[in-house]
Scaffold this active site. Structure first.
Site, PDB file in Angstrom:
ATOM      1  N   ARG A 102      -9.396   8.067  -0.776  1.00 20.99           N
ATOM      2  CA  ARG A 102     -10.409   8.364   0.240  1.00 20.99           C
ATOM      3  C   ARG A 102     -11.284   9.524  -0.211  1.00 20.99           C
ATOM      4  NH1 ARG A 102      -9.229   6.089   5.615  1.00 20.99           N
ATOM      5  NH2 ARG A 102     -10.970   7.394   6.232  1.00 20.99           N
ATOM      6  N   HIS A 155      -5.575   3.657  -1.773  1.00 13.88           N
ATOM      7  CA  HIS A 155      -6.919   3.929  -1.255  1.00 13.88           C
ATOM      8  C   HIS A 155      -7.252   5.393  -1.547  1.00 13.88           C
ATOM      9  CE1 HIS A 155      -9.748   3.894   2.544  1.00 13.88           C
ATOM     10  NE2 HIS A 155     -10.361   4.305   1.454  1.00 13.88           N
ATOM     11  N   HIS A 165       1.667   0.668   6.177  1.00 18.54           N
ATOM     12  CA  HIS A 165       2.303   1.566   7.141  1.00 18.54           C
ATOM     13  C   HIS A 165       3.651   1.053   7.645  1.00 18.54           C
ATOM     14  CE1 HIS A 165       2.669   3.697  11.056  1.00 18.54           C
ATOM     15  NE2 HIS A 165       2.251   4.703  10.314  1.00 18.54           N
ATOM     16  N   HIS A 218       0.996   5.993   2.067  1.00 17.57           N
ATOM     17  CA  HIS A 218       1.812   6.830   2.967  1.00 17.57           C
ATOM     18  C   HIS A 218       2.883   7.598   2.201  1.00 17.57           C
ATOM     19  CE1 HIS A 218      -0.339   5.275   6.353  1.00 17.57           C
ATOM     20  NE2 HIS A 218      -0.261   4.104   5.776  1.00 17.57           N
ATOM     21  N   HIS A 253      -4.084  -5.099   7.404  1.00 17.65           N
ATOM     22  CA  HIS A 253      -4.264  -3.989   8.344  1.00 17.65           C
ATOM     23  C   HIS A 253      -3.437  -4.213   9.614  1.00 17.65           C
ATOM     24  CE1 HIS A 253      -5.814  -0.456  10.211  1.00 17.65           C
ATOM     25  NE2 HIS A 253      -6.259  -0.135   9.029  1.00 17.65           N
ATOM     26  N   ASN A 286       0.843  -1.195   0.000  1.00 16.68           N
ATOM     27  CA  ASN A 286       0.000   0.000   0.000  1.00 16.68           C
ATOM     28  C   ASN A 286       0.885   1.254   0.000  1.00 16.68           C
ATOM     29  OD1 ASN A 286      -1.506   2.217   1.037  1.00 16.68           O
ATOM     30  ND2 ASN A 286      -3.118   0.798   1.615  1.00 16.68           N
ATOM     31  N   ARG A 309      -7.143  12.527   1.578  1.00 15.46           N
ATOM     32  CA  ARG A 309      -6.089  12.909   2.529  1.00 15.46           C
ATOM     33  C   ARG A 309      -4.695  12.452   2.085  1.00 15.46           C
ATOM     34  NH1 ARG A 309      -7.466   9.155   7.713  1.00 15.46           N
ATOM     35  NH2 ARG A 309      -9.406  10.294   7.538  1.00 15.46           N
ATOM     36  N   GLU A 331     -11.218  -9.630   1.934  1.00 15.74           N
ATOM     37  CA  GLU A 331      -9.985  -9.250   2.636  1.00 15.74           C
ATOM     38  C   GLU A 331     -10.338  -9.181   4.109  1.00 15.74           C
ATOM     39  OE1 GLU A 331      -7.396  -6.204   1.105  1.00 15.74           O
ATOM     40  OE2 GLU A 331      -6.624  -5.765   3.110  1.00 15.74           O
ATOM     41  N   THR A 375      -8.641   2.810   8.279  1.00 13.39           N
ATOM     42  CA  THR A 375      -9.843   1.974   8.266  1.00 13.39           C
ATOM     43  C   THR A 375      -9.895   1.119   9.541  1.00 13.39           C
ATOM     44  OG1 THR A 375      -9.288   1.807   5.931  1.00 13.39           O
ATOM     45  CG2 THR A 375     -11.202   0.574   6.676  1.00 13.39           C
ATOM     46  N   GLU A 378      -8.544   0.495  -3.424  1.00 18.03           N
ATOM     47  CA  GLU A 378      -9.456   0.482  -2.269  1.00 18.03           C
ATOM     48  C   GLU A 378     -10.335   1.714  -2.320  1.00 18.03           C
ATOM     49  OE1 GLU A 378      -7.061   0.489   1.212  1.00 18.03           O
ATOM     50  OE2 GLU A 378      -6.254  -1.483   0.854  1.00 18.03           O
TER      51      GLU A 378
HETATM   52  N1  PXP Z   1      -6.012  -3.371   3.647  1.00 16.81           N
HETATM   53  C1  PXP Z   1      -6.969  -2.420   3.706  1.00 16.81           C
HETATM   54  C2  PXP Z   1      -8.316  -2.749   3.155  1.00 16.81           C
HETATM   55  C3  PXP Z   1      -6.708  -1.147   4.235  1.00 16.81           C
HETATM   56  O1  PXP Z   1      -7.683  -0.226   4.300  1.00 16.81           O
HETATM   57  C4  PXP Z   1      -5.401  -0.860   4.696  1.00 16.81           C
HETATM   58  C5  PXP Z   1      -5.085   0.506   5.220  1.00 16.81           C
HETATM   59  O2  PXP Z   1      -5.252   1.455   4.224  1.00 16.81           O
HETATM   60  C6  PXP Z   1      -4.430  -1.867   4.574  1.00 16.81           C
HETATM   61  C7  PXP Z   1      -4.766  -3.121   4.087  1.00 16.81           C
HETATM   62  C8  PXP Z   1      -3.007  -1.646   5.014  1.00 16.81           C
HETATM   63  O3  PXP Z   1      -2.939  -1.400   6.379  1.00 16.81           O
HETATM   64  P1  PXP Z   1      -1.569  -0.965   7.027  1.00 16.81           P
HETATM   65  O4  PXP Z   1      -1.208   0.363   6.449  1.00 16.81           O
HETATM   66  O5  PXP Z   1      -1.882  -0.902   8.489  1.00 16.81           O
HETATM   67  O6  PXP Z   1      -0.550  -2.008   6.692  1.00 16.81           O
END
Ligand code: PXP
Length: 247
Positions: free
Chosen positions: A49, A47, A221, A14, A198, A11, A53, A158, A104, A73
């Site tokens: 949003r 994602h 993250h 960030h 997540h 992802n 953001r 997921e 999320t 996403e």
């Molecule tokens: N999967 C989904 C559906 C998410 O919304 C997120 C956060 O945007 C992630 C995975 C990744 O989460 P993290 O950034 O905590 O690894």
């Protein structure tokens, strides 16, 4: 021993957040995609949003143009469904969205069958599927949510691992893993692909990777945090090595 390799989706929100924080042209997202793919990731996740953001519309378009496999996403809104139909990602992961949340916080609250909300949701999934986009629903790990996801016409679930991540190294950790494992097994039996994500990081991944039916992990993250010290490529390689050596 696992009989299939767990894929990794990285992802990049960030990285987009750093760009957005000063409205600069850098960090360059196409470079981030290239490095992520070269490091061995199987897909790029973003994602978009509603509050924009981090990822912006133009970022999503730029990333679509260069990513080999894109997992998009988004919330289940008309604006986002229309955007996705134009963007044409390989995967759409529908997530719940609240304005004031840091990230999320939980899975989707899914509608009951035979309601108008259920029909609208399933129609939106069909619109995406008709364009060849595989649809994933981000749900809490419980049997009922898996069954409703199947009934709605999703291809993938997921499983939200945030509660597991929060309870890691506490007495509740095993209950959380059990919930994820039983939901994953049930989804697999129903013919759904099983992703998870997540709050996953270099410490809490190992337990999760033992789940046989897991198809893909989506992680953001912790990878980007590690990348601050070691660079993006090494941060991704390190997490892939943990995933591949969990047995
Ligand atoms: N999967 C989904 C559906 C998410 O919304 C997120 C956060 O945007 C992630 C995975 C990744 O989460 P993290 O950034 O905590 O690894």
């Amino acid at each position: 021993m696992r009989n299939r390799k767990i894929k990794l989706g990285v992802n990049l929100d960030h990285i987009a957040f750093i760009k957005k924080s000063r409205d600069t042209m850098y960090p360059n997202l196409a470079d981030a995609v290239k490095i992520t793919e070269e490091a061995g990731a199987d897909s790029i996740t973003i994602h978009l949003r509603e509050d924009r953001r981090h990822i912006q519309d133009k970022d999503a378009i730029e990333i679509r143009e260069c990513a080999k496999v894109l997992n998009f996403e988004m919330a289940n809104t008309t604006e986002m469904i229309d955007f996705a139909l134009k963007l044409k990602p390989d995967y759409c992961c529908i997530v719940p969205e609240k304005r004031d949340e840091k990230t999320t916080e939980g899975g989707l609250i899914l509608p009951s069958t035979n309601t108008l909300k259920f029909k609208n949701f399933s129609d939106n999934i069909k619109k995406l599927s008709n364009e060849g986009i595989k649809v994933s629903l981000f749900i809490d790990p419980n049997i009922e949510s898996v069954q409703v996801s199947k009934d709605l016409g999703a291809d993938i679930v997921e499983l939200h691992t945030g509660h597991y991540a929060n309870e890691f190294n506490t007495i509740n950790e095993f209950e959380m893993i059990d919930n994820i494992t039983s939901s994953a097994e049930f989804a697999d039996k129903l013919g759904l692909l099983v992703n998870a994500g997540h709050g996953l990081n270099y410490e809490n991944l190992n337990q999760l990777c033992k789940i046989q039916s897991l198809n893909e992990l989506n992680i953001g993250h912790s990878i980007i945090s590690q990348a601050v010290f070691t660079g993006l490529k090494d941060a991704i390689k390190k997490i892939i090595s943990i995933i591949n050596n969990c047995d």
